[in-house]
Write an enzyme that holds these catalytic residues in place. Structure first.
Site, PDB file in Angstrom:
ATOM      1  N   GLY A 157     -48.273  -7.160 -20.959  1.00  0.00           N
ATOM      2  CA  GLY A 157     -48.335  -5.537 -20.951  1.00  0.00           C
ATOM      3  C   GLY A 157     -48.215  -4.923 -21.355  1.00  0.00           C
ATOM      4  O   GLY A 157     -48.950  -4.901 -22.395  1.00  0.00           O
ATOM      5  N   ASN A 158     -48.311  -3.086 -21.058  1.00  0.00           N
ATOM      6  CA  ASN A 158     -49.157  -2.224 -22.021  1.00  0.00           C
ATOM      7  C   ASN A 158     -47.765  -1.197 -21.572  1.00  0.00           C
ATOM      8  O   ASN A 158     -47.419  -0.906 -21.470  1.00  0.00           O
ATOM      9  CB  ASN A 158     -50.710  -1.606 -22.242  1.00  0.00           C
ATOM     10  CG  ASN A 158     -50.763  -1.460 -20.744  1.00  0.00           C
ATOM     11  OD1 ASN A 158     -49.918  -0.465 -20.062  1.00  0.00           O
ATOM     12  ND2 ASN A 158     -51.560  -1.996 -19.899  1.00  0.00           N
ATOM     13  N   TYR A 159     -48.045  -0.363 -22.957  1.00  0.00           N
ATOM     14  CA  TYR A 159     -47.456   0.954 -22.918  1.00  0.00           C
ATOM     15  C   TYR A 159     -47.509   2.177 -21.893  1.00  0.00           C
ATOM     16  O   TYR A 159     -46.699   3.390 -21.716  1.00  0.00           O
ATOM     17  CB  TYR A 159     -47.806   2.224 -24.077  1.00  0.00           C
ATOM     18  CG  TYR A 159     -46.849   0.764 -25.059  1.00  0.00           C
ATOM     19  CD1 TYR A 159     -45.064   0.746 -25.207  1.00  0.00           C
ATOM     20  CD2 TYR A 159     -47.472   1.009 -26.401  1.00  0.00           C
ATOM     21  CE1 TYR A 159     -44.575   0.050 -26.335  1.00  0.00           C
ATOM     22  CE2 TYR A 159     -47.058   0.016 -27.215  1.00  0.00           C
ATOM     23  CZ  TYR A 159     -45.880  -0.696 -26.927  1.00  0.00           C
ATOM     24  OH  TYR A 159     -45.396  -1.612 -28.444  1.00  0.00           O
TER      25      TYR A 159
END
Ligand code: CTP
Length: 402
Positions: free
Chosen positions: A208-210
């Site tokens: 995923g990412n932030y």
């Protein structure tokens, strides 16, 4: 612009009530017809006589009986008003508004409102931060009410933090902006994507990412406020979508977002692609949890499909396509390249090098680049304020066909 508008000002029992006579005076100076209503406790902070004098009308406090013995009609007031401003609003009244506890004239009038409602909370910072207050504000937003967030500053308790009621001048400006913008996206169909995507590795792990989705959700909410019908395609996030004009579709992976966007984009007058879509996915997902081993684990990732590029390639003449670019280096150069290669009208550049901008923060600072390469520098603001700035820019710089 406010001349001739009819505005109800509802006051509740907070020390910030001392600012409301200034608010009423400013509104009257703008040519607004003002009716003031108060809770009984608000009378301890500011007198009805002051407000009656400034608004040139009797102030209503008692839910049932006016001074002349007549019944105070909240329904009539609800029909009459072009806008209602509740300022200051205590944690107590926020709760009552959110849950329909109509035990005073202010909340009764609120429940009868047929017009845009502005709610201006004011309280001590800990009360403001309490999940109960935050939940109540989320509920009120979900009804389409506009929350005028309190400012950070010195509070009556002596503490410093968020909770200070917005200044009267700013409230008047917000009201002016509202009436200017109110219909500028009326009935437009807007597709907005928000949040991260999660690319599954096995049933318990993902790449995923932030991204938290705050910017995309703020855009969806702002567009909905302006009358647009928004389809919000959201990646995994804890955020709630807070407007009856928002139709939310939750997805998990880049491929799921792609599928939904391919269905929705041809129907949209505008597409705003604010999601942080994964560029790579793991295509050999394991149906069972991968077990730990001593050898290095190599995952071969394959590129996802570029949703925005596909939408840009199929762009209809009267469609507006807006992309986002999150950059850490060669910001403008990279953003301009994406604008052209994805066939966009505008690209919103988020630089991780800007103070106050980035994942998970409450604030953002962006710039917008158009097809001529002109760069518009935005101001640092809360994400809802930046969302309004982005939509203002788009509406101003590209005439949307009625
Ligand atoms: N985007 C998309 N589909 C993808 C990747 C990105 O629609 N598979 C969109 C994003 O939502 C954003 C824009 O493309 O609006 C730019 O995304 P960004 O990640 O900054 O750029 P990329 O094209 O992925 O290029 P790079 O990762 O090399 O910066």
């Amino acid at each position: 612009m406010l001349k001739g508008k009819k505005v109800v000002v509802g006051i509740t029992g907070s020390i910030a009530a001392y600012k409301v006579p200034f608010l009423v005076r400013l509104l009257v100076k703008e040519g607004v017809e003002v009716r003031v209503i108060m809770t009984p406790v608000a009378k301890d902070f500011v007198t009805p006589l002051t407000l009656a004098t400034l608004s040139q009308h009797a102030v209503i406090v008692d839910p049932f009986k006016a001074d002349n013995g007549e019944w105070n009609n909240h329904v009539e007031l609800g029909q009459w008003a072009d806008a209602m401003i509740f300022a200051p609003v205590t944690a107590n009244t926020l709760g009552k508004m959110a849950h329909g506890i109509a035990d005073n004239f202010v909340v009764t009038a609120y429940l009868s409102a047929k017009c845009p409602v502005f709610i201006t909370p004011a309280m001590d910072l800990d009360m403001y931060a309490h999940p109960s207050t935050q939940n109540n504000m989320a509920i009120l937003r979900s009804f389409g009410n506009i929350i005028i967030e309190p400012q950070i500053g010195e509070l009556a308790s002596g503490l410093t933090g968020p909770g200070r009621m917005e200044e009267p001048e700013s409230i008047v400006q917000i009201l002016k902006d509202h009436f200017t913008r109110q219909h500028d996206l009326d009935k437009k169909k807007i597709l907005i994507t928000a949040g991260p995507t999660h690319e599954k590795i096995d049933p318990v792990r993902f790449i995923g990412n932030y991204s938290t989705g705050k910017m995309g959700f703020s855009l969806a909410h702002e567009a909905a406020q302006r009358g647009a019908h928004v389809t919000l395609v959201a990646g995994p996030t804890n955020l709630t979508s807070e407007h009856p004009n928002i139709h939310r579709i939750d997805i998990e992976s880049a491929e799921e977002m792609y599928q939904i966007c391919m269905q929705e984009a041809p129907l949209a007058d505008m597409v705003i692609m604010a999601a942080a879509v994964a560029d790579y996915t793991y295509s050999r997902q394991s149906p069972i949890k991968l077990k730990k081993g001593s050898a290095p684990l190599l995952l071969e990732l394959s590129p996802t499909r570029d949703i925005l590029k596909t939408i840009g390639a199929n762009k209809k003449n009267d469609q507006i396509i807006v992309g986002f670019a999150l950059e850490t280096d060669h910001e403008s150069e990279n953003a301009k390249r994406k604008l052209i290669s994805k066939n966009l009208d505008f690209i919103v550049l988020n630089s991780l090098n800007e103070t106050g901008a980035g994942f998970g923060l409450e604030t953002n600072k962006i710039s917008i680049i158009d097809r001529s390469g002109t760069v518009y520098q935005g101001k640092l603001g809360t994400k809802p304020a930046v969302a309004a700035e982005i939509l203002d820019f788009i509406v101003k710089n590209r005439t949307i066909q009625p």
